[in-house]
Design a protein around this motif. Sequence first.
Motif, short mmCIF file in Angstrom:
data_model
loop_
_atom_site.label_atom_id
_atom_site.label_comp_id
_atom_site.label_asym_id
_atom_site.label_seq_id
_atom_site.Cartn_x
_atom_site.Cartn_y
_atom_site.Cartn_z
N VAL A 7 -16.83 11.14 -24.87
CA VAL A 7 -17.57 9.99 -25.55
C VAL A 7 -16.21 10.77 -27.30
CG1 VAL A 7 -18.91 9.22 -27.00
CG2 VAL A 7 -19.15 9.20 -24.64
N ARG A 8 -15.97 9.48 -27.51
CA ARG A 8 -14.91 10.40 -29.17
C ARG A 8 -15.68 11.18 -29.88
NH1 ARG A 8 -11.22 5.67 -31.51
NH2 ARG A 8 -13.81 4.79 -31.49
N GLU A 13 -9.68 6.85 -28.17
CA GLU A 13 -10.69 5.79 -27.84
C GLU A 13 -11.84 5.72 -27.07
OE1 GLU A 13 -8.66 3.32 -24.83
OE2 GLU A 13 -6.76 3.98 -25.26
N PRO A 14 -12.97 5.52 -27.43
CA PRO A 14 -14.08 5.47 -27.12
C PRO A 14 -14.47 6.04 -25.93
CG PRO A 14 -13.61 3.53 -28.06
CD PRO A 14 -12.86 3.92 -27.58
N ASP A 20 -19.21 4.46 -30.07
CA ASP A 20 -19.29 5.13 -29.30
C ASP A 20 -19.73 5.66 -28.33
OD1 ASP A 20 -16.43 4.64 -30.41
OD2 ASP A 20 -15.76 6.76 -31.04
#
Length: 404
Positions: free
Chosen positions: A368-369, A202-203, A386
Amino acid sequence: MGFEEMWAALLPVGRDPVTGGYHRFAWTPPELECRAWFLSEARRRDLDVEHDANGNMFAWWLPDGGSRDAFPAEGAVVTGSHLDSVPGGGAFDGPLGVVSAFAAVDRLRERGARPRRPIGIAVFAEEEGARFGVACLGSRLLTGAIDPARARALTDGDGHTFAEVLHNAGLDPGAIGPDEDLLGRIGCFVELHVEQGRALREPVGVASSIIPHGRWRFDFGGEGDHAGTTRLADRRDPMLPFAGMVIAAREAAERNGTVATVGKVRVVPGGVNAIASSVTAWLDARGPDDAAVRRTVKEVDEAARVAARPHRVSVDLAEESYTEIVDFNAALRDRIAGTLGGPPVLPTGAGHDAGVLAARVPAAMLFVRNPTGVSHSPAEFAEPADCLAGVEALTAVLDDLACG
């Protein structure tokens, strides 16, 4: 100035035009340019700038009428990261957290938020350890995790000591070390960072822990000689046991469920037609628990000494840094996860200033992804959407912790 504009301003600094990798080593011109950018952004926002004795920088958004001398009992909410890089590193490791911090402050101001606790944006010095060999040096000094005398004596690849570099930067090397006043003003620290792996789907995610990790230096001592005229039987070539040590590191890691890397080596004299007189190599080892990491290093050391004996080469091992498992503050972690609506919570194998500060103040991390999963490389990446999701997440966390 929004996130995108700030990001664009930093992007060219210290970037190799051929490889795209970054070379922002502590107190070199590219890193000094990054520091100047930080100070400019802080002053643009009328933030109160503070330099500590260890080379760390802070920009404070103080409550109305407040001052650094009158912090509330619960202390400040501090965020930020670092601006230095590994050799040939990526753009996001460190700077993403600093740029996002400024952007989050901007968004809080745009929404009319009025902090009841100071909000600080920190830049920690020599986080990567690329110049002086000890990772998170600025935060280690601040928290007392490294002896100041040892830090002053650290040398870079050109033989300059940390003390000399600090002096040339206008800092007093004799003043470095723990800063209890500054630590006492910090109520908690939240570091936003690009994820350095492929676990986050996920972001944005929240860190649960940092696994044990450390750095060790192997020194192989042989005898320099002519590559063409010295018989094989007469050689004391340190490259041979060094090569055995590299292979042993991989094998020991596989046996113990760890990761072990030899990514830096220094050969003296370094001539194509000369047998080396000495080899210095650095081992990075990380794993799920202390015992596994220690066992890995012990096995590598034993294998190196066995490989060295028939070549009459000496082997010396020195631990340069080690960090036991860091479990981030559970209450702070859970509060942040609740604020963000239940994002993924995951451990990391990468060391961070947040992990060092966690020994002295409640600390947490946001990730953060990274779609490539690659870090410490020009391929390191995070999608713009993101990154903005990370800014929104950090804004929400600062709002809850400092303004709620």
